[in-house]
Design a protein around this motif. Structure first.
Motif, short mmCIF file in Angstrom:
data_model
loop_
_atom_site.label_atom_id
_atom_site.label_comp_id
_atom_site.label_asym_id
_atom_site.label_seq_id
_atom_site.Cartn_x
_atom_site.Cartn_y
_atom_site.Cartn_z
N GLY A 1 0.81 -1.21 0.00
CA GLY A 1 0.00 0.00 0.00
C GLY A 1 0.84 1.26 0.00
O GLY A 1 0.53 2.24 -0.70
N ALA A 2 1.94 1.26 0.76
CA ALA A 2 2.82 2.43 0.82
C ALA A 2 3.50 2.66 -0.52
O ALA A 2 3.58 3.81 -1.01
N PHE A 3 3.99 1.59 -1.14
CA PHE A 3 4.64 1.73 -2.45
C PHE A 3 3.65 2.21 -3.50
O PHE A 3 3.99 3.03 -4.36
N PHE A 4 2.42 1.69 -3.43
CA PHE A 4 1.40 2.12 -4.39
C PHE A 4 1.09 3.60 -4.22
O PHE A 4 0.95 4.34 -5.22
N LEU A 5 1.00 4.08 -2.99
CA LEU A 5 0.75 5.49 -2.75
C LEU A 5 1.88 6.35 -3.29
O LEU A 5 1.65 7.38 -3.96
N ILE A 6 3.11 5.94 -3.03
CA ILE A 6 4.27 6.70 -3.51
C ILE A 6 4.29 6.74 -5.03
O ILE A 6 4.52 7.80 -5.65
N MET A 7 4.07 5.60 -5.66
CA MET A 7 4.08 5.55 -7.12
C MET A 7 2.93 6.33 -7.73
O MET A 7 3.07 6.94 -8.80
N THR A 8 1.78 6.34 -7.06
CA THR A 8 0.63 7.10 -7.54
C THR A 8 0.93 8.59 -7.53
O THR A 8 0.63 9.32 -8.50
#
Length: 373
Positions: free
Chosen positions: A56-63
Motif C-alpha cells: 500500500g505504501a509503495f502504491f501510494l508513492i508511485m501514484t
C-alpha cells in the motif's frame, strides 16, 4: 618463558563462541494456491500484514509520482481536462480524452511492482509465488483459458443484450442507452476514439493483470496464510473487488460475480491464469464498447447495465468456468505444491529422518500431482 594458564571454556551463552545450530530440510504439507505464503522460509503470522502495508505504501508513492509526472503532459495535450474534472463536467475515464485512459490504466498497472517489491523486501522468494503453484505463469494454461474467455464473453454479451432487449420490449422504461444516441453527435471524435482504443489494447492486459495480482493474488494468499478454508480467501477479496468499482447496484453485482468466479478458478487451478484471461478479455470488450459509445456513453460512469448484465455474466462465466476446469483436468496441471524449508534441530534431538518408519511401514498414497505447463 612461562606458559599461560589454561583458560576456562567460554560460557554457552556467548553467541560468538557457541557452535552454529544444526538444521534439517523438511517438506511442507501440500499447499494450495491460497496457502503458498506458508511455504516461504521464515514465515511468521505477522509478515503478510507487513507485505500488505508495504504494498500500500509503495502504491501510494508511485501514484503520487505518476500524477506529478503526468501534470505537464496533460497541460500539453488536454489543458482543460483537470478543470473539467474538478468541475464535474467530465469523468475520470473519458475515451474521447485519450490522456485520461492512459493515466487511469497506468494508475492501476503500478500495483504490480508495488506488490512484487513488498514481497521481495519481506523475503518472499521467489516473488513469482504470486503467479501460481508452479512459481511462474503457466503460459500454455493462459493461452487455453484465453480462448475460453473469448467464448465466454461473447456468450455473456449475447445473453445480456438479448435479456435487455426482452426487458425493453416488455418494460420500455427499463431500457439502457444505445449507440444511436451517438450516431448523430457532432462532438464524437472518431480519431480520439481510435487513439483511446489503441491505448486500451496496449495497457488493459497489464491493468487487468494488476488487479488480479492484488485481489486474487496478494489478498487471497494473505488470508490463506491464516485461514485454511479457501472460501474466506475466495469471498472476502471478491467483495473488496466489487466495492473498489464505482458502479450502481447491478454493476457491482456483475463485478462481484466475476470476482468470485475468478477467485474460485484461481484456487481450483492453482494460479492466476484463468482469472487473468477472463479479466483481460472482459475489459477489452467493455472498453471497446465504451470507445464506440455503445451503451450510450463514451465514459466510465456509475451505470453499468441492468439485470441483463448480471444474467449475461452468470451464463458466460458459468460456461467459462466449466471449460477451464474440464481442460485443466485433461492436461494434468498441478494445483498444489510441496515446499522445502530449513528448520533448526533442537539440542539433544535426532533429525526427523531418524524417526521415519521403514518403507515397509509407510502406507502407499497417491503421488502428488506436479505442476507443469
Amino acid at each position: 618463558m612461562t606458559s599461560s594458564p589454561d583458560l576456562p571454556p567460554a560460557p554457552a551463552t556467548w553467541a560468538w563462541a557457541s557452535a552454529p545450530q544444526a538444521t534439517q530440510t523438511v517438506e511442507t504439507e501440500p499447499l494450495e494456491y491460497h496457502r503458498l505464503l506458508r511455504g516461504v522460509q521464515g514465515y511468521k503470522w505477522w509478515k503478510p500484514l507487513v507485505i500488505l502495508g508495504l504494498a500500500g505504501a509503495f502504491f501510494l508513492i508511485m501514484t503520487i509520482a505518476l500524477s506529478i509526472a503526468f501534470i505537464p503532459i496533460i497541460l500539453a495535450v488536454d489543458p482543460s481536462y483537470l478543470d473539467d474534472l474538478r468541475l464535474g463536467t467530465t469523468e475520470i475515464i473519458e475515451t474521447q480524452r485519450p490522456i485520461s485512459v492512459v493515466l487511469a490504466l497506468l494508475s492501476v498497472i503500478i500495483m504490480i511492482p508495488s506488490v512484487l517489491l513488498a514481497m521481495m523486501i519481506m523475503g518472499v522468494r521467489p516473488t513469482s509465488r504470486v503467479w501460481s503453484v508452479a512459481l511462474r505463469i503457466r503460459w500454455g494454461l493462459l493461452g487455453r483459458t484465453t480462448l475460453f474467455a473469448i467464448l465466454g464473453v461473447v456468450v455473456m454479451n449475447i445473453v445480456g443484450v438479448a435479456f435487455e432487449a426482452a426487458l425493453e420490449f416488455y418494460f420500455p422504461s427499463a431500457a439502457v442507452g444505445s449507440v444511436a444516441e451517438y450516431a448523430g453527435d457532432s462532438n464524437f471524435d472518431p480519431s480520439a476514439a481510435l487513439l483511446s482504443f489503441l491505448f486500451v489494447l496496449l495497457l488493459v492486459p497489464l491493468q487487468a493483470t494488476a488487479e488480479e495480482v492484488v485481489f486474487r493474488g496478494l489478498f487471497m494468499q494473505v488470508l490463506g496464510s491464516w485461514l485454511k478454508n479457501p472460501w474466506f480467501a475466495i469471498l472476502i477479496p471478491s467483495v473488496g473487488f466489487a466495492m473498489a468499482h464505482i458502479y450502481d447496484f447491478w454493476g457491482l453485482a456483475a463485478v462481484g460475480l466475476m470476482g468470485a468466479v475468478a477467485a474460485w478458478l484461481t484456487w481450483r487451478t492453482g494460479g492466476l491464469e484463468a482469472a487473468i484471461a477472463i479479466h483481460v478479455i472482459n475489459n477489452l470488450v467493455a472498453f471497446g464498447f465504451m470507445t464506440a459509445g455503445l451503451g450510450g456513453s463514451t465514459a466510465q460512469t456509475e451505470s453499468a447495465g441492468g439485470v441483463g448484465s448480471v444474467v449475461g455474466e452468470a451464463v458466460g462465466l458459468g460456461l467459462f468456468a466449466w471449460l477451464v476446469v474440464r481442460s485443466f483436468k485433461k492436461h494434468g496441471y498441478g494445483r498444489a505444491r510441496i515446499d522445502l524449508k530449513l528448520v533448526p534441530i533442537a539440542p539433544g534431538s535426532l533429525p526427523v529422518h531418524e524417526f521415519l518408519p521403514s518403507p515397509q511401514q509407510v502406507p502407499q498414497v497417491e503421488q502428488q500431482e506436479q505442476p507443469r505447463d
